[in-house]
Enzyme design. Structure first.
Site, PDB file in Angstrom:
ATOM      1  N   LYS A 109       0.736  -1.132   0.080  1.00  0.00           N
ATOM      2  CA  LYS A 109      -0.083   0.076   0.004  1.00  0.00           C
ATOM      3  C   LYS A 109       0.915   1.275   0.117  1.00  0.00           C
ATOM      4  CE  LYS A 109      -0.282  -0.371   4.872  1.00  0.00           C
ATOM      5  NZ  LYS A 109      -1.195  -0.801   6.072  1.00  0.00           N
ATOM      6  N   ARG A 137      -9.975  -0.326  15.628  1.00  0.00           N
ATOM      7  CA  ARG A 137     -10.345   0.802  14.356  1.00  0.00           C
ATOM      8  C   ARG A 137     -11.355   0.147  13.574  1.00  0.00           C
ATOM      9  NH1 ARG A 137      -4.404   1.466  11.706  1.00  0.00           N
ATOM     10  NH2 ARG A 137      -4.803  -0.522  11.213  1.00  0.00           N
ATOM     11  N   TYR A 150      16.637  29.717   8.393  1.00  0.00           N
ATOM     12  CA  TYR A 150      15.734  30.436   9.012  1.00  0.00           C
ATOM     13  C   TYR A 150      15.810  30.515  10.531  1.00  0.00           C
ATOM     14  CZ  TYR A 150      13.461  30.310   4.288  1.00  0.00           C
ATOM     15  OH  TYR A 150      13.405  30.563   2.957  1.00  0.00           O
ATOM     16  N   MET A 172      12.678  23.820   2.628  1.00  0.00           N
ATOM     17  CA  MET A 172      11.707  23.310   1.710  1.00  0.00           C
ATOM     18  C   MET A 172      12.980  22.405   0.604  1.00  0.00           C
ATOM     19  SD  MET A 172       8.926  24.808  -0.945  1.00  0.00           S
ATOM     20  CE  MET A 172       7.906  25.185   0.188  1.00  0.00           C
TER      21      MET A 172
HETATM   22  C1  PLP Z   1      -0.333  -1.788   6.700  1.00  0.00           C
HETATM   23  C2  PLP Z   1      -1.019  -2.923   7.123  1.00  0.00           C
HETATM   24  C3  PLP Z   1      -0.138  -4.291   7.438  1.00  0.00           C
HETATM   25  C4  PLP Z   1       1.423  -4.096   7.390  1.00  0.00           C
HETATM   26  O1  PLP Z   1       2.013  -3.589   8.548  1.00  0.00           O
HETATM   27  P1  PLP Z   1       3.596  -3.360   8.839  1.00  0.00           P
HETATM   28  O2  PLP Z   1       3.523  -2.791  10.185  1.00  0.00           O
HETATM   29  O3  PLP Z   1       3.855  -2.336   7.744  1.00  0.00           O
HETATM   30  O4  PLP Z   1       4.035  -4.882   8.726  1.00  0.00           O
HETATM   31  C5  PLP Z   1      -0.765  -5.471   7.827  1.00  0.00           C
HETATM   32  N1  PLP Z   1      -2.018  -5.658   7.971  1.00  0.00           N
HETATM   33  C6  PLP Z   1      -2.945  -4.718   7.864  1.00  0.00           C
HETATM   34  C7  PLP Z   1      -4.233  -4.500   8.132  1.00  0.00           C
HETATM   35  C8  PLP Z   1      -2.542  -3.195   7.555  1.00  0.00           C
HETATM   36  O5  PLP Z   1      -3.016  -1.940   7.576  1.00  0.00           O
END
Ligand code: PLP
Length: 357
Positions: free
Chosen positions: A35, A129, A253, A301
């Site tokens: 992802k 969640r 800055y 930046m």
């Molecule tokens: C992102 C995610 C993972 C992977 O988690 P990592 O800590 O990056 O290994 C696994 N399961 C779900 C449901 C996730 O959203």
């Protein structure tokens, strides 16, 4: 000529890390989590590099899954947030995507249409969640019974797997195991990267390694290299100016850092516009001329300043590693009050990704 600011991506290191995930997954298969554009590494290159080894990919949303199909890859793709609209179920069926349904409204979409993709169901065992609570889970499964065989798998997600001192993971695992026990035809998946590094952790049929594939550490108090991981991204730029500050002169800055003695320093062509964290303060490590050096003053930046006291021969054009083999992304993250995940996913589109095998 483009700027010499690049993210070099080592695909052999990615495969090494994936193999380590497979080894540590015991009997489980590892679905590669890609992802957020492959955690900032480029989902196209990452999925191509893992295509022959990984049996399944996991992403957050439909757009990401379609990006995998655009590569011509036909692997199953698990959608970790399920679907975000009713019509997406038809896309899942057509493309072979497996949404992880977590809410009654997603189940309602499924009921309303004759479209029947393979699905997973998310159980909320304490992360709070997403997912069905243990108390409502049996009713959800019962409501799906007329759609025989549609539920391929059951999933839950750990809140504290990175912390070996916490017993939350064991409690979540126990709750999940009890619930899943009633559905022996479903495969099970619980483990993020951190779960691969916990002693005696059950990973069931499928694990879900994400961050570890990219070489950053999923564990509190352990670096990626201590865990046997290899960094996949090396964020590099170069010195575009060098000067010596006199005692009493400041850089950047807000004049937030002032030399107390004559100090050779350099300006590096990278900043928060490239995804380098602005919160990385004076003292954050970088690497130039075979040595560790430190940032001084505020990150801008497009630029940042480094103290060259330990590499007085450094000159314009010298390469600077911001993170990679010599400076861990997790170290930089700690200096910026965040985690490696955020830095890797935050490298902006201005930075070209250069791939090597
Ligand atoms: C992102 C995610 C993972 C992977 O988690 P990592 O800590 O990056 O290994 C696994 N399961 C779900 C449901 C996730 O959203």
């Amino acid at each position: 000529m483009p700027r010499n600011t690049v993210a070099k991506i080592n695909l052999e290191a990615l495969r090494h890390n994936y193999r380590l995930a497979c080894e540590r997954a015991g009997g489980a298969q590892a679905m590669a989590v890609v992802k957020a554009d492959g955690y900032g590494h480029g989902i196209a290159a990452v999925t191509q590099a893992l295509a022959t080894e990984a049996g399944c990919f996991a992403v957050a949303c439909l757009e990401e899954a379609l990006a995998i199909r655009a590569q011509g890859l036909t692997h199953p793709v698990v959608l970790l947030q399920g679907v975000h609209a009713r019509k997406d179920l038809a896309v899942c069926l057509q493309e072979g995507f497996e949404p992880v349904l977590h809410s009654q409204s997603q189940i309602d979409w499924l009921m309303a249409d004759a479209v029947r993709p393979m699905i997973w169901l998310k159980v909320n065992t304490g992360m709070n969640r997403l997912g069905f609570s243990p108390g409502e889970f049996a009713a959800v499964m019962a409501s799906l019974r007329p759609m025989q065989g549609i539920v391929k798998g059951l999933m839950t997600h750990f809140a504290c797997a990175d912390d070996t001192a916490s017993d939350a993971t064991q409690l979540q695992t126990n709750v999940f195991r009890d619930i899943a026990g009633a559905y022996p035809d479903c495969v099970r998946s619980v483990g993020n990267s951190a779960a691969h590094f916990r002693d005696n952790q059950a990973l069931f049929e499928w694990s879900r390694p994400g961050i570890m594939l990219y070489g950053a550490s999923p564990m509190l108090g352990a670096s990626g290299s201590e865990l046997g991981l290899r960094p996949v991204m090396k964020l590099e730029s170069e010195l575009i100016a060098v000067r010596t500050l006199a005692a009493g002169e400041s850089v950047g800055y807000g004049e937030s850092w002032t030399a107390d003695k004559p100090t050779p320093m350099g300006i590096v062509a990278i900043g928060y516009g490239d995804g380098y964290p602005r919160h990385a303060g004076t003292g954050t490590p970088a690497w130039v001329g075979g040595r560790r050096i430190r940032l001084i003053g505020r990150v801008s930046m497009d630029m940042l300043a480094v103290d060259l006291s330990d590499v007085p021969t450094a000159q314009v054009g010298d390469r600077v590693e911001l993170w990679g083999d010599h400076v861990g992304v997790d170290e930089v993250a700690a200096c910026a009050g965040t985690i490696g995940y955020e830095l890797l996913t935050g490298v902006t589109a201005r930075v070209p990704r250069l791939y090597s095998e």
